[in-house]
Scaffold this motif. Structure first.
Motif, PDB file in Angstrom:
ATOM      1  N   UNK A  54      38.871 -12.692  37.001  1.00  0.00           N
ATOM      2  CA  UNK A  54      37.945 -11.806  37.555  1.00  0.00           C
ATOM      3  C   UNK A  54      38.164 -11.232  38.951  1.00  0.00           C
ATOM      4  N   UNK A  55      37.868  -9.968  39.343  1.00  0.00           N
ATOM      5  CA  UNK A  55      37.742  -9.616  40.823  1.00  0.00           C
ATOM      6  C   UNK A  55      36.598 -10.084  41.384  1.00  0.00           C
ATOM      7  N   UNK A  56      36.539  -9.887  42.729  1.00  0.00           N
ATOM      8  CA  UNK A  56      35.317 -10.322  43.387  1.00  0.00           C
ATOM      9  C   UNK A  56      34.002  -9.477  43.147  1.00  0.00           C
ATOM     10  N   UNK A  57      34.145  -8.550  42.445  1.00  0.00           N
ATOM     11  CA  UNK A  57      33.042  -7.736  42.003  1.00  0.00           C
ATOM     12  C   UNK A  57      32.651  -6.425  43.013  1.00  0.00           C
ATOM     13  N   UNK A 103      39.862 -14.901  31.067  1.00  0.00           N
ATOM     14  CA  UNK A 103      39.796 -13.983  32.092  1.00  0.00           C
ATOM     15  C   UNK A 103      40.060 -14.419  33.726  1.00  0.00           C
ATOM     16  N   UNK A 146      36.277 -11.000  25.467  1.00  0.00           N
ATOM     17  CA  UNK A 146      35.272 -12.059  24.969  1.00  0.00           C
ATOM     18  C   UNK A 146      33.851 -11.439  25.335  1.00  0.00           C
ATOM     19  N   UNK A 159      36.350 -19.458  36.600  1.00  0.00           N
ATOM     20  CA  UNK A 159      36.489 -20.217  35.232  1.00  0.00           C
ATOM     21  C   UNK A 159      36.522 -21.733  35.597  1.00  0.00           C
ATOM     22  N   UNK A 167      32.728  -5.733  37.536  1.00  0.00           N
ATOM     23  CA  UNK A 167      33.759  -6.649  37.812  1.00  0.00           C
ATOM     24  C   UNK A 167      34.863  -6.139  37.028  1.00  0.00           C
ATOM     25  N   UNK A 213      29.045 -13.947  44.413  1.00  0.00           N
ATOM     26  CA  UNK A 213      30.546 -14.030  44.202  1.00  0.00           C
ATOM     27  C   UNK A 213      30.825 -13.680  42.577  1.00  0.00           C
ATOM     28  N   UNK A 214      32.177 -13.689  42.345  1.00  0.00           N
ATOM     29  CA  UNK A 214      32.628 -13.560  41.146  1.00  0.00           C
ATOM     30  C   UNK A 214      32.605 -14.611  40.240  1.00  0.00           C
ATOM     31  N   UNK A 215      32.960 -14.572  39.091  1.00  0.00           N
ATOM     32  CA  UNK A 215      33.137 -15.521  38.177  1.00  0.00           C
ATOM     33  C   UNK A 215      34.458 -16.428  38.301  1.00  0.00           C
ATOM     34  N   UNK A 241      32.115 -20.400  32.801  1.00  0.00           N
ATOM     35  CA  UNK A 241      32.386 -19.740  34.285  1.00  0.00           C
ATOM     36  C   UNK A 241      31.056 -20.486  34.952  1.00  0.00           C
TER      37      UNK A 241
END
Lengths: 118, 116
Positions: free
Chosen positions: B106-109, B104, A107, A46, B90, A42-44, A36
């Motif tokens: 993910x949302x933006x947190x 997975x 995970x 993939x 998250x 910001x988010x992760x 990732x």
């Protein structure tokens, strides 16, 4: 519990350098590992799915020639950022799924690698 | 394909107050749901997960979440927060039927900021 070790934790290098990041599952075997990328606040996202003994599966928009993935054993996957440039600076996180677990096993994440390209 | 929405980017709260972090998801198939916590410059730590069974899931550090299928939500709650709970949270989903990858989404947190 399951531990994933990621190395290095932080690297600074000059533009044009290639950087290798290692992801190891320390106490379990992982046929599948995930890479990732996370930009600040910001988010992760993939980047690719690393499969032991076969080619990685890249997400749309991720350059496979830029981000080389090798999953040579059941406990090690590597991500090489080739000819890195400042826009490649980011936080890279790997994760692994225990091959012996049931199909819904979550995970296990490494602690991430902070890559800064000057 | 799935998507995850975390409506609140930041949630400030005073120490010892209750907190709820919201998460909504969309998917055309059944999913597994997860909440992860991330401390600065670290990877993700699993707080809790919903796979099946009871819709109220208890996790580590006193957190719990409730799966609501009709509202497609999986909100995270804690009755009394501590300074040490300050972190990024998250919400994530995994496709129940995606036996090949199980990556997975993910949302933006949500940044939880606990103030003294």
């Amino acid at each position: 519990g399951a531990v994933v070790s990621q190395h290095p934790s932080w690297v600074i290098c000059k533009s044009g350098t290639s950087v290798k990041i290692e992801c190891r599952s320390l106490d379990f075997q992982a046929t599948t590992m995930f890479w990732y990328r996370q930009f600040p606040k910001q988010s992760l996202m993939l980047m690719a799915t690393s499969n032991e003994g076969s080619k990685a599966t890249y997400e749309q928009g991720v350059e496979k020639d830029k981000f080389l993935i090798n999953h040579a054993s059941l406990t090690l996957s590597t991500l090489t950022v080739t000819s890195a440039h400042p826009e490649d600076s980011s936080f890279y996180i790997c994760s692994a799924r225990d091959v012996s677990g049931i199909s819904n096993q979550p995970q296990h994440f490494g602690d991430g690698t902070r890559l800064s390209i000057l | 394909a799935q998507s995850v929405t975390q409506l609140d980017s930041q949630v400030p709260v005073f120490e010892e107050a209750p907190v709820e972090l919201r998460c909504n998801y969309s998917s055309s198939v059944s999913v597994y749901l997860f909440w992860y916590v991330q401390y600065p410059n670290q990877g993700l730590q699993l707080l809790l997960k919903y796979l099946s069974g009871s819709t109220l899931v208890k996790g580590i550090n006193g957190f719990e979440a409730e799966f609501n299928k009709s509202q497609t939500s999986f909100h995270l709650r804690k009755p009394s927060v501590h300074i040490s709970d300050t972190a990024e949270y998250f919400c994530a989903v995994s496709d129940y039927m995606d036996t090949g990858r199980r990556a997975l989404t993910f949302g933006s947190g949500t940044r939880l900021q606990v103030q003294p």
